[in-house]
Design a protein around this motif. Sequence first.
Motif, mmCIF file in Angstrom:
data_model
loop_
_atom_site.group_PDB
_atom_site.id
_atom_site.type_symbol
_atom_site.label_atom_id
_atom_site.label_comp_id
_atom_site.label_asym_id
_atom_site.label_seq_id
_atom_site.Cartn_x
_atom_site.Cartn_y
_atom_site.Cartn_z
ATOM 1 N N ASP A 243 0.814 -1.214 0.000
ATOM 2 C CA ASP A 243 0.000 0.000 0.000
ATOM 3 C C ASP A 243 0.852 1.270 0.000
ATOM 4 O OD1 ASP A 243 -2.345 -1.348 -0.141
ATOM 5 O OD2 ASP A 243 -2.976 -0.998 1.920
ATOM 6 N N PHE A 244 2.063 1.185 0.527
ATOM 7 C CA PHE A 244 2.941 2.352 0.477
ATOM 8 C C PHE A 244 3.312 2.660 -0.971
ATOM 9 C CE2 PHE A 244 7.231 4.319 0.610
ATOM 10 C CZ PHE A 244 6.863 5.507 1.223
ATOM 11 N N VAL A 245 3.583 1.603 -1.742
ATOM 12 C CA VAL A 245 3.855 1.797 -3.167
ATOM 13 C C VAL A 245 2.611 2.351 -3.855
ATOM 14 C CG1 VAL A 245 4.584 0.706 -5.309
ATOM 15 C CG2 VAL A 245 5.543 -0.073 -3.137
ATOM 16 N N LEU A 246 1.433 1.824 -3.476
ATOM 17 C CA LEU A 246 0.170 2.332 -4.023
ATOM 18 C C LEU A 246 0.022 3.827 -3.742
ATOM 19 C CD1 LEU A 246 -2.724 2.016 -5.191
ATOM 20 C CD2 LEU A 246 -3.446 1.371 -2.877
ATOM 21 N N PHE A 247 0.333 4.238 -2.529
ATOM 22 C CA PHE A 247 0.259 5.642 -2.135
ATOM 23 C C PHE A 247 1.162 6.507 -3.018
ATOM 24 C CE2 PHE A 247 2.503 8.841 0.532
ATOM 25 C CZ PHE A 247 1.461 9.735 0.717
ATOM 26 N N LEU A 248 2.389 6.058 -3.251
ATOM 27 C CA LEU A 248 3.319 6.812 -4.089
ATOM 28 C C LEU A 248 2.833 6.872 -5.539
ATOM 29 C CD1 LEU A 248 6.791 5.549 -2.788
ATOM 30 C CD2 LEU A 248 5.571 7.642 -2.163
ATOM 31 N N VAL A 249 2.275 5.759 -6.021
ATOM 32 C CA VAL A 249 1.770 5.736 -7.395
ATOM 33 C C VAL A 249 0.600 6.705 -7.554
ATOM 34 C CG1 VAL A 249 0.593 4.311 -9.122
ATOM 35 C CG2 VAL A 249 2.571 3.402 -7.882
ATOM 36 N N LEU A 250 -0.277 6.755 -6.558
ATOM 37 C CA LEU A 250 -1.415 7.679 -6.628
ATOM 38 C C LEU A 250 -0.942 9.130 -6.669
ATOM 39 C CD1 LEU A 250 -3.900 5.964 -4.141
ATOM 40 C CD2 LEU A 250 -4.133 6.142 -6.627
ATOM 41 N N LEU A 251 0.042 9.453 -5.851
ATOM 42 C CA LEU A 251 0.581 10.814 -5.878
ATOM 43 C C LEU A 251 1.220 11.114 -7.229
ATOM 44 C CD1 LEU A 251 2.211 11.192 -2.341
ATOM 45 C CD2 LEU A 251 0.024 12.105 -3.129
ATOM 46 N N HIS A 252 1.954 10.152 -7.754
ATOM 47 C CA HIS A 252 2.616 10.339 -9.042
ATOM 48 C C HIS A 252 1.599 10.458 -10.177
ATOM 49 C CE1 HIS A 252 5.311 9.788 -12.417
ATOM 50 N NE2 HIS A 252 4.657 8.702 -12.780
ATOM 51 N N ALA A 253 0.554 9.653 -10.133
ATOM 52 C CA ALA A 253 -0.442 9.659 -11.208
ATOM 53 C C ALA A 253 -1.170 10.989 -11.290
ATOM 54 C CB ALA A 253 -1.439 8.521 -10.990
ATOM 55 N N HIS A 254 -1.446 11.587 -10.144
ATOM 56 C CA HIS A 254 -2.155 12.870 -10.123
ATOM 57 C C HIS A 254 -1.207 14.056 -10.296
ATOM 58 C CE1 HIS A 254 -6.257 11.620 -9.214
ATOM 59 N NE2 HIS A 254 -5.792 10.757 -8.352
ATOM 60 N N ASN A 255 0.042 13.851 -9.948
ATOM 61 C CA ASN A 255 1.043 14.918 -10.043
ATOM 62 C C ASN A 255 2.283 14.320 -10.702
ATOM 63 O OD1 ASN A 255 -0.377 16.916 -7.951
ATOM 64 N ND2 ASN A 255 -0.289 14.905 -6.989
ATOM 65 N N ARG A 256 2.301 14.277 -12.022
ATOM 66 C CA ARG A 256 3.293 13.483 -12.753
ATOM 67 C C ARG A 256 4.743 13.894 -12.479
ATOM 68 N NH1 ARG A 256 0.958 10.181 -16.623
ATOM 69 N NH2 ARG A 256 -1.121 9.714 -15.811
ATOM 70 N N GLU A 257 4.956 15.108 -12.056
ATOM 71 C CA GLU A 257 6.324 15.520 -11.767
ATOM 72 C C GLU A 257 6.798 15.009 -10.401
ATOM 73 O OE1 GLU A 257 3.612 18.711 -10.132
ATOM 74 O OE2 GLU A 257 3.709 17.383 -11.876
ATOM 75 N N TRP A 258 5.862 14.500 -9.596
ATOM 76 C CA TRP A 258 6.239 13.956 -8.292
ATOM 77 C C TRP A 258 6.643 12.485 -8.430
ATOM 78 C CZ3 TRP A 258 2.109 15.784 -4.163
ATOM 79 C CH2 TRP A 258 2.044 17.180 -4.188
ATOM 80 N N PHE A 259 7.630 12.103 -7.663
ATOM 81 C CA PHE A 259 8.069 10.696 -7.608
ATOM 82 C C PHE A 259 8.207 10.117 -9.022
ATOM 83 C CE2 PHE A 259 5.518 11.445 -3.742
ATOM 84 C CZ PHE A 259 6.522 11.302 -2.791
ATOM 85 N N ALA A 260 8.964 10.804 -9.837
ATOM 86 C CA ALA A 260 9.188 10.340 -11.212
ATOM 87 C C ALA A 260 10.192 9.188 -11.219
ATOM 88 C CB ALA A 260 9.663 11.498 -12.076
ATOM 89 N N ILE A 261 9.884 8.182 -10.449
ATOM 90 C CA ILE A 261 10.757 7.026 -10.298
ATOM 91 C C ILE A 261 10.158 5.787 -10.936
ATOM 92 C CG2 ILE A 261 11.838 7.871 -8.165
ATOM 93 C CD1 ILE A 261 9.900 6.077 -6.597
ATOM 94 N N PHE A 262 8.907 5.923 -11.394
ATOM 95 C CA PHE A 262 8.216 4.774 -11.939
ATOM 96 C C PHE A 262 8.441 4.660 -13.438
ATOM 97 C CE2 PHE A 262 5.833 5.960 -8.093
ATOM 98 C CZ PHE A 262 5.899 4.759 -7.400
ATOM 99 N N LEU A 263 8.334 3.452 -13.944
ATOM 100 C CA LEU A 263 8.632 3.179 -15.350
ATOM 101 C C LEU A 263 7.544 3.703 -16.256
ATOM 102 C CD1 LEU A 263 10.016 -0.451 -14.991
ATOM 103 C CD2 LEU A 263 11.281 1.695 -15.004
ATOM 104 N N TYR A 264 6.325 3.933 -15.703
ATOM 105 C CA TYR A 264 5.235 4.404 -16.545
ATOM 106 C C TYR A 264 4.912 5.859 -16.218
ATOM 107 C CZ TYR A 264 1.156 3.955 -19.528
ATOM 108 O OH TYR A 264 0.276 4.098 -20.559
#
Length: 264
Positions: A243-264
């Motif tokens: 769920d921590f990864v889920l939390f980071l993905v949600l932040l990244h999905a809504h704010n694409r410049e945040w946590f730009a560590i994901f492959l997508y």
Amino acid sequence: MIPLISAALVSVSGFLIFALEQRLIGYLVLAAALAMSYFTGKTFRDNSLFRDLLLLAVGLLIISAVPITTDISFSHMTIMGAAMILAVGVPYALSRFVFKDHAIRFPILTGQKWNRTERWYLVSVVVIGYLLLPVYMIPTGVYENWPAASDPGSIARLFLGTNVLGIWDELFFICTAFTLLRRHLPDWQANLLQAVLFTSFLWELGFHAWGPLIIFPFALIQAWIFSKTKSLSYIVSVHLLFDFVLFLVLLHAHNREWFAIFLY
């Protein structure tokens, strides 16, 4: 055969109530399950199947009585949080203090150290979440089922909500539903039925598209691990890491410049 049919009807009722949002039909199926199980014993006292399915039904009824959404407003989190507490607490209290069988337990301090495989599995959960969740959440648009959190207050509530929900999933679906069902069914049958409930609930919460292909196996694995380790603290640790990864993905999905560590 009656225990399996009765328990299966309980899972079907959960699918109707949560996944299909057909609450009236779901409640009728749940009532049929309880009626069927009631006639397996001569008296209420010696009918453990009915008592255990009743405990599970009480929890399902309580949590289904409130809107199940990802709304992170204070009012909704308070209402849904209260229902979640009651959905776990009432069956536990009835089992321990009324039925006197203490069927539901929450083993946190087991005294058993996590072995190397268990520790490595925690690492693998983070890696799997990192690789899988962005591919699931972003292209499907499922992330939009969660509010866009961008200020400190909403971010804190989103973090709290994802973590509390993860803990509750394990308390209710594993420690309560799976535990009660396996008292009357083989573990594999009890596991399948709790996974239906687990997946149905999270579908209503917002895990749409091909989310069940992730959630159903996850629910099966969590119950299997619990049956082997008998440790709530371990399965909660697994869930919270995911769920921590889920939390980071949600932040990244809504704010694409945040946590730009994901492959997508």
